[in-house]
Design a protein around this motif. Structure first.
Motif, PDB file in Angstrom:
ATOM      1  N   ASN A 170       6.527  32.683 -45.486  1.00 37.19           N
ATOM      2  CA  ASN A 170       5.246  33.376 -45.472  1.00 37.19           C
ATOM      3  C   ASN A 170       4.099  32.503 -45.947  1.00 37.19           C
ATOM      4  O   ASN A 170       2.948  32.741 -45.574  1.00 37.19           O
ATOM      5  N   ASN A 171       4.397  31.514 -46.787  1.00 39.17           N
ATOM      6  CA  ASN A 171       3.314  30.677 -47.289  1.00 39.17           C
ATOM      7  C   ASN A 171       3.049  29.478 -46.378  1.00 39.17           C
ATOM      8  O   ASN A 171       2.260  28.605 -46.719  1.00 39.17           O
ATOM      9  N   LEU A 172       3.707  29.426 -45.212  1.00 34.95           N
ATOM     10  CA  LEU A 172       3.445  28.397 -44.214  1.00 34.95           C
ATOM     11  C   LEU A 172       2.748  29.043 -43.027  1.00 34.95           C
ATOM     12  O   LEU A 172       3.138  30.117 -42.570  1.00 34.95           O
ATOM     13  N   SER A 173       1.760  28.355 -42.516  1.00 35.88           N
ATOM     14  CA  SER A 173       1.069  28.897 -41.343  1.00 35.88           C
ATOM     15  C   SER A 173       1.975  28.762 -40.122  1.00 35.88           C
ATOM     16  O   SER A 173       2.891  27.930 -40.070  1.00 35.88           O
ATOM     17  N   GLU A 174       1.700  29.590 -39.123  1.00 35.06           N
ATOM     18  CA  GLU A 174       2.482  29.526 -37.886  1.00 35.06           C
ATOM     19  C   GLU A 174       2.325  28.164 -37.225  1.00 35.06           C
ATOM     20  O   GLU A 174       3.271  27.620 -36.644  1.00 35.06           O
ATOM     21  N   GLU A 175       1.141  27.592 -37.314  1.00 31.75           N
ATOM     22  CA  GLU A 175       0.905  26.268 -36.740  1.00 31.75           C
ATOM     23  C   GLU A 175       1.772  25.211 -37.411  1.00 31.75           C
ATOM     24  O   GLU A 175       2.354  24.344 -36.755  1.00 31.75           O
ATOM     25  N   THR A 176       1.866  25.288 -38.748  1.00 24.43           N
ATOM     26  CA  THR A 176       2.696  24.322 -39.486  1.00 24.43           C
ATOM     27  C   THR A 176       4.172  24.476 -39.134  1.00 24.43           C
ATOM     28  O   THR A 176       4.879  23.496 -38.901  1.00 24.43           O
ATOM     29  N   ARG A 177       4.625  25.729 -39.092  1.00 24.08           N
ATOM     30  CA  ARG A 177       6.031  25.970 -38.736  1.00 24.08           C
ATOM     31  C   ARG A 177       6.333  25.443 -37.344  1.00 24.08           C
ATOM     32  O   ARG A 177       7.365  24.821 -37.107  1.00 24.08           O
ATOM     33  N   GLU A 178       5.409  25.674 -36.411  1.00 22.73           N
ATOM     34  CA  GLU A 178       5.640  25.238 -35.037  1.00 22.73           C
ATOM     35  C   GLU A 178       5.643  23.715 -34.946  1.00 22.73           C
ATOM     36  O   GLU A 178       6.435  23.117 -34.197  1.00 22.73           O
ATOM     37  N   THR A 179       4.767  23.069 -35.696  1.00 25.35           N
ATOM     38  CA  THR A 179       4.736  21.592 -35.718  1.00 25.35           C
ATOM     39  C   THR A 179       6.063  21.032 -36.191  1.00 25.35           C
ATOM     40  O   THR A 179       6.616  20.086 -35.614  1.00 25.35           O
ATOM     41  N   ILE A 180       6.586  21.628 -37.240  1.00 25.52           N
ATOM     42  CA  ILE A 180       7.856  21.162 -37.809  1.00 25.52           C
ATOM     43  C   ILE A 180       9.003  21.424 -36.848  1.00 25.52           C
ATOM     44  O   ILE A 180       9.858  20.561 -36.607  1.00 25.52           O
ATOM     45  N   ARG A 181       9.042  22.592 -36.268  1.00 24.57           N
ATOM     46  CA  ARG A 181      10.136  22.940 -35.363  1.00 24.57           C
ATOM     47  C   ARG A 181      10.127  22.062 -34.120  1.00 24.57           C
ATOM     48  O   ARG A 181      11.192  21.628 -33.648  1.00 24.57           O
ATOM     49  N   ILE A 186      11.858  14.129 -40.733  1.00 21.70           N
ATOM     50  CA  ILE A 186      10.888  15.021 -40.100  1.00 21.70           C
ATOM     51  C   ILE A 186       9.612  15.081 -40.929  1.00 21.70           C
ATOM     52  O   ILE A 186       8.500  15.099 -40.386  1.00 21.70           O
ATOM     53  N   ALA A 187       9.773  15.094 -42.254  1.00 16.52           N
ATOM     54  CA  ALA A 187       8.599  15.100 -43.133  1.00 16.52           C
ATOM     55  C   ALA A 187       7.750  13.851 -42.906  1.00 16.52           C
ATOM     56  O   ALA A 187       6.512  13.917 -42.831  1.00 16.52           O
ATOM     57  N   ARG A 188       8.395  12.704 -42.786  1.00 14.26           N
ATOM     58  CA  ARG A 188       7.661  11.458 -42.553  1.00 14.26           C
ATOM     59  C   ARG A 188       6.998  11.460 -41.181  1.00 14.26           C
ATOM     60  O   ARG A 188       5.875  10.976 -41.019  1.00 14.26           O
ATOM     61  N   GLU A 189       7.685  12.005 -40.198  1.00 15.94           N
ATOM     62  CA  GLU A 189       7.151  12.041 -38.830  1.00 15.94           C
ATOM     63  C   GLU A 189       5.922  12.930 -38.745  1.00 15.94           C
ATOM     64  O   GLU A 189       4.941  12.601 -38.061  1.00 15.94           O
ATOM     65  N   THR A 190       5.961  14.072 -39.410  1.00 16.94           N
ATOM     66  CA  THR A 190       4.863  15.041 -39.315  1.00 16.94           C
ATOM     67  C   THR A 190       3.784  14.835 -40.364  1.00 16.94           C
ATOM     68  O   THR A 190       2.696  15.403 -40.253  1.00 16.94           O
ATOM     69  N   GLY A 191       4.085  14.052 -41.402  1.00 18.18           N
ATOM     70  CA  GLY A 191       3.135  13.862 -42.486  1.00 18.18           C
ATOM     71  C   GLY A 191       3.061  15.041 -43.437  1.00 18.18           C
ATOM     72  O   GLY A 191       2.130  15.134 -44.243  1.00 18.18           O
ATOM     73  N   LEU A 192       4.050  15.941 -43.342  1.00 18.91           N
ATOM     74  CA  LEU A 192       4.099  17.106 -44.209  1.00 18.91           C
ATOM     75  C   LEU A 192       5.086  16.869 -45.347  1.00 18.91           C
ATOM     76  O   LEU A 192       5.876  15.923 -45.297  1.00 18.91           O
ATOM     77  N   SER A 193       5.061  17.748 -46.336  1.00 19.65           N
ATOM     78  CA  SER A 193       5.953  17.573 -47.482  1.00 19.65           C
ATOM     79  C   SER A 193       7.379  17.966 -47.118  1.00 19.65           C
ATOM     80  O   SER A 193       7.618  18.755 -46.183  1.00 19.65           O
ATOM     81  N   LEU A 194       8.324  17.402 -47.872  1.00 17.03           N
ATOM     82  CA  LEU A 194       9.728  17.755 -47.666  1.00 17.03           C
ATOM     83  C   LEU A 194       9.956  19.236 -47.950  1.00 17.03           C
ATOM     84  O   LEU A 194      10.747  19.901 -47.268  1.00 17.03           O
ATOM     85  N   ALA A 195       9.246  19.769 -48.942  1.00 21.75           N
ATOM     86  CA  ALA A 195       9.401  21.188 -49.270  1.00 21.75           C
ATOM     87  C   ALA A 195       8.979  22.062 -48.098  1.00 21.75           C
ATOM     88  O   ALA A 195       9.638  23.073 -47.780  1.00 21.75           O
ATOM     89  N   ALA A 196       7.879  21.687 -47.428  1.00 23.61           N
ATOM     90  CA  ALA A 196       7.416  22.472 -46.278  1.00 23.61           C
ATOM     91  C   ALA A 196       8.417  22.416 -45.135  1.00 23.61           C
ATOM     92  O   ALA A 196       8.709  23.436 -44.494  1.00 23.61           O
ATOM     93  N   VAL A 197       8.959  21.244 -44.885  1.00 25.18           N
ATOM     94  CA  VAL A 197       9.956  21.100 -43.822  1.00 25.18           C
ATOM     95  C   VAL A 197      11.189  21.936 -44.136  1.00 25.18           C
ATOM     96  O   VAL A 197      11.733  22.630 -43.269  1.00 25.18           O
ATOM     97  N   SER A 198      11.642  21.891 -45.394  1.00 23.32           N
ATOM     98  CA  SER A 198      12.829  22.650 -45.781  1.00 23.32           C
ATOM     99  C   SER A 198      12.612  24.141 -45.587  1.00 23.32           C
ATOM    100  O   SER A 198      13.487  24.848 -45.082  1.00 23.32           O
ATOM    101  N   ARG A 199      11.429  24.642 -45.974  1.00 23.91           N
ATOM    102  CA  ARG A 199      11.165  26.076 -45.829  1.00 23.91           C
ATOM    103  C   ARG A 199      11.093  26.483 -44.362  1.00 23.91           C
ATOM    104  O   ARG A 199      11.577  27.547 -43.966  1.00 23.91           O
TER     105      ARG A 199
END
Length: 328
Positions: free
Chosen positions: A29-40, A7-20
């Motif tokens: 709380n340190n992730l924006s709603e947009e980032t969380r929604e992209t990952i989900r 998922i991290a590779r697909e979204t271009g985000l860090s593994l830590a962000a995906v895990s959180r």
């Protein structure tokens, strides 16, 4: 099976962000709603099931974590296995707790009690030949009944129904014999202990040698005590122009070779050694010689992958890993 790293590779985000974002117990709380929604959305599109698995575990009162029971990490092979397990767990997004047992102490009893009390979702357990089968079997029965999944490592003697990853010890002995025959040895010596894996290595070694060859089995212990001088003496007093020695474990390899040199043997010319596992110093010079090694790091990764699949409801199967020879 989709992992958090995918998922991290697909979204271009860090593994830590995906895990959180996917951790039902984590703080986002340190992730924006947009980032969380992209990952989900990416997780849902790719068929990721890890977060649902963790939520189910929590509802059942289980701790969504994997416990690992291994020999002391000072052993370099176990260090490699630990790295493999930890690496794959990071890719899969699972928290780990390692427990390194103390040789000769029955702390596995405490470990089994704890996994049943805490109801961890998965366990990787390294079997040794000093465990009590009845207690182990009963403890694992209770753990499975609570929904726990188990992957066993190094199970060569217990009749347990769990997925198992074993090392092919017999094949290791065969590789050693083949190497010594290729070097032109005309007499063969197998230095061994009574541990079950050493006996299997010894059987593989002697089973592939020509019937007419001179082959001598030498125990590491003389009257219960290690005696490298006695081992060297047996080898030097035996017939043979070129003597091949297989050490079924690295214990006392360097001290035996040191004693052979003191007795006039020439390592690499009339004495050809090969050992199991990489070299460790015994307080004497370390002799470079080929070593039969198991793929410990790869086995650790494979164990975690199999447990991950079991936790996600997929079918798995037991495997035997083959060794190879390295030249130091």
């Amino acid at each position: 099976m989709v992992r958090q790293i995918d998922i991290a590779r697909e979204t271009g985000l860090s593994l830590a962000a995906v895990s959180r974002a996917l951790n039902p117990r984590g703080k986002n709380n340190n992730l924006s709603e947009e980032t969380r929604e992209t990952i989900r959305k990416a997780a849902e599109r790719m068929g990721y099931t890890g977060s649902r698995l963790e939520a189910t575990a929590l509802r059942r009162g289980q701790t969504p974590a994997i416990r690992v029971w291994l020999p002391p990490c000072s052993n370099p092979e176990i260090g490699g296995m630990t790295q493999g397990i930890a690496h794959e767990a990071r890719l899969c997004g699972y928290p780990l707790t390692f427990h390194f047992y103390k040789v000769g102490q029955p702390d596995y009893l405490d470990f089994i009690f704890e996994i049943n009390q805490r109801k961890n979702t998965g366990v990787i357990f390294y079997i040794n030949d000093q465990l009590d089968y009845e207690y182990l079997s009963q403890g694992f029965d209770e753990y499975r009944a609570n929904g726990g999944k188990i992957v066993l490592l190094n199970n060569k003697q217990f009749d347990l129904p769990d997925i198992t990853l074993n090392m092919d010890e017999v094949r290791g002995g065969e590789l050693a014999a083949q190497y010594l025959m290729e070097q032109g040895c005309d007499s063969f010596f197998c230095c061994h202990s009574e541990r079950i894996y050493c006996r299997m290595r010894s059987e593989g070694f002697s089973g592939i040698l020509p019937k007419e060859s001179r082959s001598v089995n030498i125990p590491y212990e003389v009257q219960g005590l290690p005696d490298p001088a006695a081992v060297a003496r047996v080898i030097m007093e035996s017939e043979g122009r070129k003597k091949g020695i297989f050490f079924t474990r690295r214990h006392l390899v360097n001290t035996v070779l040191f004693e052979l040199c003191r007795a006039g043997g020439q390592i690499g010319r009339d004495i050809i050694p090969i050992r199991f596992d990489q070299a460790l110093s015994d307080g004497v010079p370390v002799f470079a010689c080929p070593a039969v090694v198991h793929p410990y790091e790869e086995t650790g990764r494979l164990a975690l992958k199999k447990l991950y699949n079991l936790l996600n409801g997929l079918e798995e199967f037991s495997e035997t890993q083959s060794p190879s020879i390295i030249f130091e």
